[in-house]
Design an enzyme around this catalytic site. Structure first.
Site, PDB file in Angstrom:
ATOM      1  N   GLY A 152       0.850  -1.187   0.000  1.00  0.00           N
ATOM      2  CA  GLY A 152       0.000   0.000   0.000  1.00  0.00           C
ATOM      3  C   GLY A 152       0.883   1.234   0.000  1.00  0.00           C
ATOM      4  O   GLY A 152       2.030   1.195  -0.451  1.00  0.00           O
ATOM      5  N   ARG A 174      -3.317  -8.343  -1.081  1.00  0.00           N
ATOM      6  CA  ARG A 174      -4.628  -8.932  -1.355  1.00  0.00           C
ATOM      7  C   ARG A 174      -4.877  -8.988  -2.867  1.00  0.00           C
ATOM      8  O   ARG A 174      -5.330  -9.962  -3.408  1.00  0.00           O
ATOM      9  CB  ARG A 174      -5.706  -8.065  -0.698  1.00  0.00           C
ATOM     10  CG  ARG A 174      -6.752  -8.857   0.000  1.00  0.00           C
ATOM     11  CD  ARG A 174      -7.637  -7.978   0.804  1.00  0.00           C
ATOM     12  NE  ARG A 174      -7.067  -6.642   1.039  1.00  0.00           N
ATOM     13  CZ  ARG A 174      -7.787  -5.594   1.416  1.00  0.00           C
ATOM     14  NH1 ARG A 174      -9.073  -5.717   1.591  1.00  0.00           N
ATOM     15  NH2 ARG A 174      -7.221  -4.420   1.636  1.00  0.00           N
ATOM     16  N   ARG A 231       0.454  -3.729  12.397  1.00  0.00           N
ATOM     17  CA  ARG A 231      -0.300  -3.993  13.625  1.00  0.00           C
ATOM     18  C   ARG A 231       0.148  -5.330  14.191  1.00  0.00           C
ATOM     19  O   ARG A 231       0.394  -6.268  13.420  1.00  0.00           O
ATOM     20  CB  ARG A 231      -1.806  -4.060  13.324  1.00  0.00           C
ATOM     21  CG  ARG A 231      -2.448  -2.709  13.044  1.00  0.00           C
ATOM     22  CD  ARG A 231      -2.512  -1.835  14.280  1.00  0.00           C
ATOM     23  NE  ARG A 231      -3.139  -0.554  14.015  1.00  0.00           N
ATOM     24  CZ  ARG A 231      -2.486   0.574  13.739  1.00  0.00           C
ATOM     25  NH1 ARG A 231      -1.169   0.593  13.696  1.00  0.00           N
ATOM     26  NH2 ARG A 231      -3.146   1.698  13.535  1.00  0.00           N
ATOM     27  N   GLU A 260      -0.697  -3.935  23.053  1.00  0.00           N
ATOM     28  CA  GLU A 260       0.078  -2.751  23.467  1.00  0.00           C
ATOM     29  C   GLU A 260      -0.590  -2.058  24.642  1.00  0.00           C
ATOM     30  O   GLU A 260      -1.822  -1.994  24.679  1.00  0.00           O
ATOM     31  CB  GLU A 260       0.185  -1.784  22.281  1.00  0.00           C
ATOM     32  CG  GLU A 260       1.009  -2.370  21.171  1.00  0.00           C
ATOM     33  CD  GLU A 260       0.999  -1.499  19.906  1.00  0.00           C
ATOM     34  OE1 GLU A 260       0.573  -0.340  19.980  1.00  0.00           O
ATOM     35  OE2 GLU A 260       1.429  -2.001  18.875  1.00  0.00           O
ATOM     36  N   HIS A 278       5.825   1.357  19.518  1.00  0.00           N
ATOM     37  CA  HIS A 278       4.900   1.923  18.519  1.00  0.00           C
ATOM     38  C   HIS A 278       5.215   3.407  18.236  1.00  0.00           C
ATOM     39  O   HIS A 278       4.393   4.277  18.509  1.00  0.00           O
ATOM     40  CB  HIS A 278       3.440   1.752  18.977  1.00  0.00           C
ATOM     41  CG  HIS A 278       2.458   1.866  17.857  1.00  0.00           C
ATOM     42  ND1 HIS A 278       1.259   1.207  17.836  1.00  0.00           N
ATOM     43  CD2 HIS A 278       2.492   2.587  16.699  1.00  0.00           C
ATOM     44  CE1 HIS A 278       0.591   1.508  16.728  1.00  0.00           C
ATOM     45  NE2 HIS A 278       1.328   2.350  16.026  1.00  0.00           N
TER      46      HIS A 278
END
Ligand code: 8YV
Length: 312
Positions: A152, A174, A231, A260, A278
Site C-alpha cells: 500500500g 490482497r 499492527r 500494546e 509503537h
C-alpha cells in the site's frame, strides 16, 4: 445550534489547543465516568475526534445518535468499527500519506538494527563486554531479498528505500498491484520462503488477523528476519515468540504488538529482537502533519459536510 465536537482521548497539546479554541471540543478523557457522560450527553455531538489508538466501537456510536463524522488521528482504522459507522451513516476520516516516510524510515531502522545487531551491540559496549573481546559477526543488509507484505502507501515507500540498499523486492498483497514491476508472490508463505527480510506493512483488522502464522515463520526460516510496522494482530505473536526463543527465525524488529503497551516478557532477554514502543510515526514533523490533516478533515466536514480523506 452550533455543532459540538467530542475528543475521545489525549492528543498532541497543540492539536488539543486548536480543538478547544476553534471547535470548543469537549474532552471525554477528563470525564470521571465516560460511559455515564455518553449516556447523558452523547446525543449532543456531531463529530468525534479519536485516534488509531483509541478507536470508536459500535457501543460508542450508539450512545451518540447525532454523530455524523469520526475524524481519526492515524492511518490505521482497525480500532474503528467501520461497518457500524457505515450502517449508522457516519463518515470516517484517517490520515493517509503524511506518515509514509517516517514509518518507512523506522521499518528500515528496525531492519538494519536487527540484522547488524545495533541495539544489541550498544548494550554490549555499555556492559563493558568489548573489553573482553570483539562483538560477533552479524548479517549483511545491502543486496538482500526484501519481501513486502502489503504494498500500500507505506509498503511502496519501503520499496523505494530498498532500492538505496540494492535490494531485490517482491511483494504479496490482497490484490496484485498493476503499476509496479516488482514480482508478485502468490501467498504470504511463498513470499516468506523467498525473502531474507519479510516486512509487514499491511493494514490491521479481521482480514489480516494472524496472517503471519507459525507456517509463514517456518517458511521464513532460521536465516530470515521479520519486521513489523503495521499492527501486532497481523502476526501470530505466540508463534513469533516461540520462533525467536528457539531461533527458528534469525530475528525480528517490532514496532507493534498484539496487546500494546504489553510486550511478551519472553522477548526482553533476547538479542535477536528489537522492540520499539509503537513510534514509527512519532516525529514532531509527522505527528504535526497528522494533527493538521485530522483538523482539516474536521473543519471541512463542519463547513461542507464532506471529509478530505475519507476511509473508503
Ligand atoms: C500512531 C498509527 O501511533 O497511524 C497509525 O495507524 O498506528 C500511528 O501512526 C497512532 O495513530 C497514534 O494513535
Amino acid at each position: 445550534m452550533k455543532p459540538r465536537v467530542l475528543q475521545k482521548g489525549r492528543l498532541l497539546p497543540a492539536m488539543e489547543k486548536v480543538l478547544k479554541e476553534e471547535f470548543d471540543a469537549h474532552m471525554l478523557a477528563n470525564e470521571p465516568d465516560a460511559d455515564a457522560f455518553l449516556r447523558q450527553c452523547g446525543g449532543e455531538f456531531t463529530a468525534l475526534v479519536t485516534s488509531a489508538r483509541f478507536g470508536a466501537d459500535d457501543a460508542m456510536m450508539a450512545a451518540m445518535p447525532a454523530l455524523k463524522a469520526i475524524c481519526s488521528f492515524g492511518v490505521g482504522y482497525d480500532t474503528i468499527d467501520i461497518d457500524a459507522a457505515k450502517r449508522r451513516g457516519i463518515a470516517v476520516s484517517n490520515t493517509p500519506d503524511v506518515l509514509n516516510d517516517c514509518v518507512a524510515d523506522i521499518a528500515f531502522g528496525l531492519l538494519i538494527d536487527v540484522a547488524r545487531g545495533m541495539s544489541a551491540s550498544d548494550r554490549f559496549v555499555r556492559r563493558g563486554d568489548w573489553l573482553k573481546g570483539a562483538y560477533p559477526l552479524q548479517t549483511r543488509v545491502s543486496g538482500k531479498k526484501l519481501g513486502i507484505l502489503g504494498l500500500g502507501r507505506i509498503g511502496r515507500v519501503i520499496a523505494k528505500r530498498a532500492s538505496g540498499f540494492d535490494m531485490e523486492v517482491r511483494y504479496h498483497n490482497r490484490h496484485r498491484v498493476s503499476d509496479v514491476t516488482f514480482p508478485y508472490a502468490n501467498s504470504t508463505q511463498e513470499l516468506a520462503s523467498w525473502a531474507d527480510f519479510l516486512v509487514v506493512a499491511s493494514a490491521g483488522g479481521a482480514d489480516t488477523h494472524k496472517l503471519v502464522s507459525a507456517k509463514v515463520l517456518q517458511a521464513l526460516g532460521p536465516q530470515g528476519f521479520l519486521i513489523n510496522i503495521s499492527r501486532g494482530t497481523v502476526i501470530d505473536e505466540a508463534a513469533l515468540v516461540d520462533a525467536l526463543v528457539n531461533k527458528r527465525i534469525a530475528g525480528a524488529g517490532l514496532d507493534v504488538f498484539e496487546h500494546e503497551p504489553k510486550v511478551p516478557e519472553a522477548l526482553f532477554g533476547l538479542d535477536n529482537v528489537v522492540l520499539l514502543p509503537h513510534v514509527a510515526s512519532g516525529t514532531h514533523e509527522t505527528r504535526q502533519a497528522m494533527a493538521d490533516l485530522t483538523l482539516a478533515n474536521l473543519r471541512e466536514f463542519l463547513s461542507t459536510g464532506k471529509l478530505l480523506t475519507p476511509v473508503s
